[in-house]
Design a protein around this motif. Structure first.
Motif, PDB file in Angstrom:
ATOM      1  N   VAL A 424      -7.467   5.285   8.464  1.00 35.43           N
ATOM      2  CA  VAL A 424      -6.343   4.760   7.237  1.00 35.43           C
ATOM      3  C   VAL A 424      -6.258   5.138   6.082  1.00 35.43           C
ATOM      4  O   VAL A 424      -5.346   4.915   4.837  1.00 35.43           O
ATOM      5  CB  VAL A 424      -6.509   3.248   7.457  1.00 35.43           C
ATOM      6  N   LEU A 425      -7.253   4.988   5.203  1.00 39.82           N
ATOM      7  CA  LEU A 425      -7.347   5.772   3.897  1.00 39.82           C
ATOM      8  C   LEU A 425      -6.667   6.987   3.502  1.00 39.82           C
ATOM      9  O   LEU A 425      -6.366   7.293   2.505  1.00 39.82           O
ATOM     10  CB  LEU A 425      -8.653   5.725   3.122  1.00 39.82           C
ATOM     11  N   PHE A 426      -6.623   8.321   4.437  1.00 44.57           N
ATOM     12  CA  PHE A 426      -6.029   9.070   4.158  1.00 44.57           C
ATOM     13  C   PHE A 426      -5.315   8.927   4.370  1.00 44.57           C
ATOM     14  O   PHE A 426      -4.568   9.969   3.479  1.00 44.57           O
ATOM     15  CB  PHE A 426      -6.829  10.202   5.039  1.00 44.57           C
ATOM     16  N   LEU A 427      -4.229   8.178   5.499  1.00 42.00           N
ATOM     17  CA  LEU A 427      -2.973   8.113   5.088  1.00 42.00           C
ATOM     18  C   LEU A 427      -2.579   7.472   4.791  1.00 42.00           C
ATOM     19  O   LEU A 427      -0.893   7.515   3.955  1.00 42.00           O
ATOM     20  CB  LEU A 427      -2.594   7.073   6.544  1.00 42.00           C
ATOM     21  N   THR A 428      -2.931   6.609   3.791  1.00 41.41           N
ATOM     22  CA  THR A 428      -2.337   6.699   2.526  1.00 41.41           C
ATOM     23  C   THR A 428      -2.625   6.595   1.414  1.00 41.41           C
ATOM     24  O   THR A 428      -1.439   7.256   0.671  1.00 41.41           O
ATOM     25  CB  THR A 428      -3.384   4.721   2.243  1.00 41.41           C
ATOM     26  N   TYR A 429      -3.556   7.886   1.341  1.00 39.86           N
ATOM     27  CA  TYR A 429      -3.634   8.274  -0.112  1.00 39.86           C
ATOM     28  C   TYR A 429      -2.605   9.792   0.339  1.00 39.86           C
ATOM     29  O   TYR A 429      -1.557  10.243  -0.531  1.00 39.86           O
ATOM     30  CB  TYR A 429      -4.715   9.611   0.197  1.00 39.86           C
ATOM     31  N   TYR A 430      -2.646  10.257   1.857  1.00 34.54           N
ATOM     32  CA  TYR A 430      -1.212  10.901   1.760  1.00 34.54           C
ATOM     33  C   TYR A 430       0.297  10.704   1.277  1.00 34.54           C
ATOM     34  O   TYR A 430       0.859  11.266   1.196  1.00 34.54           O
ATOM     35  CB  TYR A 430      -1.641  11.807   3.712  1.00 34.54           C
ATOM     36  N   PHE A 431       0.626   9.419   2.481  1.00 35.80           N
ATOM     37  CA  PHE A 431       1.897   8.781   1.985  1.00 35.80           C
ATOM     38  C   PHE A 431       2.181   8.587   1.143  1.00 35.80           C
ATOM     39  O   PHE A 431       3.580   8.769   0.950  1.00 35.80           O
ATOM     40  CB  PHE A 431       2.049   7.822   2.871  1.00 35.80           C
ATOM     41  N   ILE A 432       1.303   8.488  -0.013  1.00 37.26           N
ATOM     42  CA  ILE A 432       1.539   7.899  -1.228  1.00 37.26           C
ATOM     43  C   ILE A 432       1.752   9.277  -1.614  1.00 37.26           C
ATOM     44  O   ILE A 432       2.650   9.385  -2.948  1.00 37.26           O
ATOM     45  CB  ILE A 432       0.375   7.275  -1.668  1.00 37.26           C
ATOM     46  N   GLY A 433       1.216  10.232  -1.226  1.00 36.84           N
ATOM     47  CA  GLY A 433       1.806  11.914  -2.294  1.00 36.84           C
ATOM     48  C   GLY A 433       2.876  12.139  -1.775  1.00 36.84           C
ATOM     49  O   GLY A 433       3.848  13.245  -2.404  1.00 36.84           O
ATOM     50  N   VAL A 434       3.458  11.844  -0.195  1.00 36.58           N
ATOM     51  CA  VAL A 434       4.319  12.178  -0.064  1.00 36.58           C
ATOM     52  C   VAL A 434       5.577  11.288  -0.648  1.00 36.58           C
ATOM     53  O   VAL A 434       7.000  11.996  -1.282  1.00 36.58           O
ATOM     54  CB  VAL A 434       4.495  11.801   1.376  1.00 36.58           C
ATOM     55  N   PHE A 435       5.264  10.108  -0.551  1.00 35.04           N
ATOM     56  CA  PHE A 435       6.627   9.407  -1.487  1.00 35.04           C
ATOM     57  C   PHE A 435       6.929   9.810  -3.045  1.00 35.04           C
ATOM     58  O   PHE A 435       7.777   9.749  -3.116  1.00 35.04           O
ATOM     59  CB  PHE A 435       6.285   8.598  -1.409  1.00 35.04           C
ATOM     60  N   ALA A 436       5.473  10.105  -3.314  1.00 34.40           N
ATOM     61  CA  ALA A 436       5.934  10.893  -5.230  1.00 34.40           C
ATOM     62  C   ALA A 436       6.367  11.658  -5.196  1.00 34.40           C
ATOM     63  O   ALA A 436       7.063  12.241  -6.551  1.00 34.40           O
ATOM     64  CB  ALA A 436       4.242   9.990  -5.486  1.00 34.40           C
ATOM     65  N   GLY A 437       6.073  12.786  -4.340  1.00 32.80           N
ATOM     66  CA  GLY A 437       6.150  14.259  -4.239  1.00 32.80           C
ATOM     67  C   GLY A 437       8.490  14.304  -3.796  1.00 32.80           C
ATOM     68  O   GLY A 437       8.654  14.868  -4.421  1.00 32.80           O
ATOM     69  N   ASN A 438       8.974  13.464  -3.050  1.00 38.34           N
ATOM     70  CA  ASN A 438      10.007  13.207  -3.024  1.00 38.34           C
ATOM     71  C   ASN A 438      10.462  13.042  -3.621  1.00 38.34           C
ATOM     72  O   ASN A 438      11.726  13.253  -4.270  1.00 38.34           O
ATOM     73  CB  ASN A 438      10.222  12.564  -1.721  1.00 38.34           C
ATOM     74  N   TYR A 439      10.217  12.206  -4.494  1.00 44.45           N
ATOM     75  CA  TYR A 439      10.805  10.876  -5.750  1.00 44.45           C
ATOM     76  C   TYR A 439      10.728  12.243  -7.073  1.00 44.45           C
ATOM     77  O   TYR A 439      11.219  11.626  -8.160  1.00 44.45           O
ATOM     78  CB  TYR A 439      10.370   9.731  -5.995  1.00 44.45           C
ATOM     79  N   ALA A 440      10.100  12.995  -6.576  1.00 46.16           N
ATOM     80  CA  ALA A 440      10.153  13.647  -8.303  1.00 46.16           C
ATOM     81  C   ALA A 440      10.114  15.176  -8.145  1.00 46.16           C
ATOM     82  O   ALA A 440      11.581  15.600  -9.309  1.00 46.16           O
ATOM     83  CB  ALA A 440       8.332  14.352  -8.761  1.00 46.16           C
ATOM     84  N   LYS A 441      11.522  15.373  -6.996  1.00 49.63           N
ATOM     85  CA  LYS A 441      11.518  16.580  -6.376  1.00 49.63           C
ATOM     86  C   LYS A 441      12.908  16.248  -7.153  1.00 49.63           C
ATOM     87  O   LYS A 441      13.275  16.909  -7.503  1.00 49.63           O
ATOM     88  CB  LYS A 441      11.828  16.527  -4.724  1.00 49.63           C
ATOM     89  N   GLU A 442      13.693  14.626  -6.986  1.00 50.22           N
ATOM     90  CA  GLU A 442      15.256  14.249  -7.315  1.00 50.22           C
ATOM     91  C   GLU A 442      14.953  14.069  -8.736  1.00 50.22           C
ATOM     92  O   GLU A 442      16.635  13.553  -8.864  1.00 50.22           O
ATOM     93  CB  GLU A 442      15.124  13.482  -5.951  1.00 50.22           C
ATOM     94  N   GLY A 443      13.616  13.994  -9.859  1.00 48.76           N
ATOM     95  CA  GLY A 443      13.629  13.904 -11.185  1.00 48.76           C
ATOM     96  C   GLY A 443      13.991  12.391 -10.978  1.00 48.76           C
ATOM     97  O   GLY A 443      13.800  11.500 -12.291  1.00 48.76           O
ATOM     98  N   ASN A 444      13.959  11.610 -10.000  1.00 44.90           N
ATOM     99  CA  ASN A 444      13.810  10.286  -9.732  1.00 44.90           C
ATOM    100  C   ASN A 444      11.980   9.090 -10.976  1.00 44.90           C
ATOM    101  O   ASN A 444      12.255   8.510 -11.651  1.00 44.90           O
ATOM    102  CB  ASN A 444      13.228   9.131  -8.861  1.00 44.90           C
TER     103      ASN A 444
END
Length: 498
Positions: A424-444
């Motif tokens: 649960v902790l790792f999935l929280t850590y991993y998905f926050i990183g994925v969502f943040a990375g996707n937002y960062a790619k688009e410049g948001n």
């Protein structure tokens, strides 16, 4: 203490390596399902598939190592607390921080090893994976024909688009469109067919494409310059049309062939830093050149040199002789009134040219917007990849400080509850990183924040859990929460009575 340090370290290493191999095994099987289309039905031997999985293993360590650190720390300290070994340490005057000292040194070393993998091994493995997948795709031409998009057939002068593939080895095609290039690398031939079939044999280097119920169009090259304006072409309808292509080069594919292609994931820190600098300068040049072009086309914001004193005196004399409206006065007049100063025929001309110019500029801006978005996305990806290498190394240390005190608090060993909490902790850590990375790619959001967000969220959690475990408190003290609520209620009653 040396005996105790060795005992704690050996217990942690046992849990670490057992968890590592189990998790790596799970992730490898998950990866096989993702890439099953690249292997199935292409006649690849087990050596090539094993080579592909070997190149993929360093890439999996980005997810396996942080999860392993989290799980093994929860298992180790949960087992100590469950068997009252941790209580015995505290009774002997050994604090939580002191008992974690040998593990802190090991995890810090592990963070350095992880950084080395992220900076040197993973970029190399990404390059190897790209080249191997490209060579696998060349083994069978049907493998690189994607549904719904144009695909180049390597070794031929054609690119092809099909709506659907079906049948044995995807040999039957529906709604085929083929563009065939001339000697000058220009698409001069277009072939459309309702259906098609790829026929090949392992004993032959000939690929036969049989098309049915279609149309053929080809632009002819005129022999003289006079006939160029006539645009001669050939057009025909067919029931069956067969194309034969020699694929002898493709059937002798060297799986070790390398191709110099570099993306952000294939670069180390020094290369990423240089490319970020050059990409930034290039983007600024493109934006400045485009803005100057738009300004010149609009004819606005022109820099006007200030006239000297003699010229100003002459202008004032002319104004005194024949007063004219100043620009500041004209700026206060509505647009309709300004246009009304011109004759009707000229007014229509001015409005028409203004509409045309505005429409052209807007079209240019929309077209350039996509190009600039792609350039800045590549720029953001490079910054994201650079900071992810540092964040990955630090995440091993932070997740240890989350898992170790959490294990001491929950006081549970084994693969039951600790495994659930770790996932649960790792999935929280991993998905926050994925969502943040996707937002960062688009410049948001800023790409630096996108790389560090999940690690920064886990940092205060690690500090909080370490403080709770050091004070020998539970994860959540319900009694203190109730006492706090009671204090708030009493304060409100006192305020209301006064």
């Amino acid at each position: 203490m040396r005996i105790l340090d060795r005992y704690i370290l050996s217990s942690f290493l046992y849990n670490f390596f057992s968890s590592f191999f189990i998790l790596m095994f799970i992730f490898i099987f998950q990866t096989i399902w993702l890439f099953i289309d690249d292997f199935a039905g292409k006649g690849l031997d087990i050596f090539i598939i094993g080579k592909f999985m070997f190149y993929l293993m360093p890439n999996l360590m980005e997810r396996v190592i942080p999860l392993t650190v989290l799980l093994s720390s929860i298992l180790t300290f949960g087992s100590f607390a469950e068997n009252y070994e941790f209580a015995a340490m505290k009774a002997s005057g050994i604090s939580l921080q002191r008992s974690m000292l040998s593990l802190i040194i090991f995890v810090t070393f592990l963070g350095g090893v992880t950084f080395y993998f992220a900076n040197n091994i993973i970029p190399l493995s990404e390059q190897k994976i790209y080249n191997l997948r490209r060579n696998i795709a060349k083994v069978k031409p049907a493998a690189i024909i994607s549904e719904g998009v144009f695909s180049d057939l390597e070794g031929t002068d054609m690119n092809m688009k099909v709506d659907r593939k079906h049948g044995e080895k995807d040999r039957f095609l529906e709604n085929v469109i083929i563009h065939q290039k001339s000697r000058t690398n220009v698409n001069t031939t277009v072939i459309k067919a309702e259906s098609g079939e790829l026929i090949s044999s392992e004993d032959s280097d000939l690929l036969q494409l049989v098309l049915k119920d279609g149309h053929y169009y080809k632009e002819m090259e005129p022999k003289s310059n006079k006939n160029k304006n006539k645009h001669p072409f050939t057009k025909a309808d067919f029931k069956t049309y067969t194309i034969n292509k020699d694929l002898s080069d493709l059937n002798n594919v060297d799986m070790n062939e390398e191709r110099d292609v570099s993306t952000d994931k294939m670069k180390n820190i020094s290369r990423l830093s240089k490319d970020i600098d050059s990409l930034k300068k290039d983007n600024i040049k493109v934006v400045n050149a485009f803005s100057k072009n738009i300004v010149n086309r609009m004819g606005a914001f022109m820099v006007v040199e200030k006239p000297d004193s003699i010229t100003m005196a002459r202008i004032e004399e002319k104004r005194a002789q024949k007063p004219r409206p100043r620009f500041s006065d004209l700026a206060q007049i509505p647009t309709d009134s300004i246009v009304a100063l011109f004759p009707e025929w000229q007014t229509a001309q001015i409005i028409g040219s203004a509409k045309t110019a505005t429409s052209n500029i807007l079209t240019t801006i929309k077209g350039k917007k996509k190009e600039l978005q792609l350039k800045y996305k590549i720029y953001n990806l490079h910054i994201l990849s650079l900071h992810k290498k540092y964040a990955l190394a630090l995440s091993c240390i932070i997740l240890f400080f989350v898992g170790a005190p959490l294990g001491a608090i929950i006081r549970k060993g084994g693969l039951g509850l600790p495994m659930v909490i770790a996932i649960v902790l790792f999935l929280t850590y991993y998905f926050i990183g994925v969502f943040a990375g996707n937002y960062a790619k688009e410049g948001n959001i800023d790409p630096v924040l996108g790389a560090w967000l999940s690690t920064c969220i886990m940092l205060p959690l690690g500090i909080f859990l370490t403080r709770r475990a050091t004070a020998d408190k539970g994860l959540i003290s319900i009694g203190s929460i109730i006492d706090y609520i009671k204090k708030l209620i009493t304060k409100k009653r006192k305020i209301s009575t006064t």
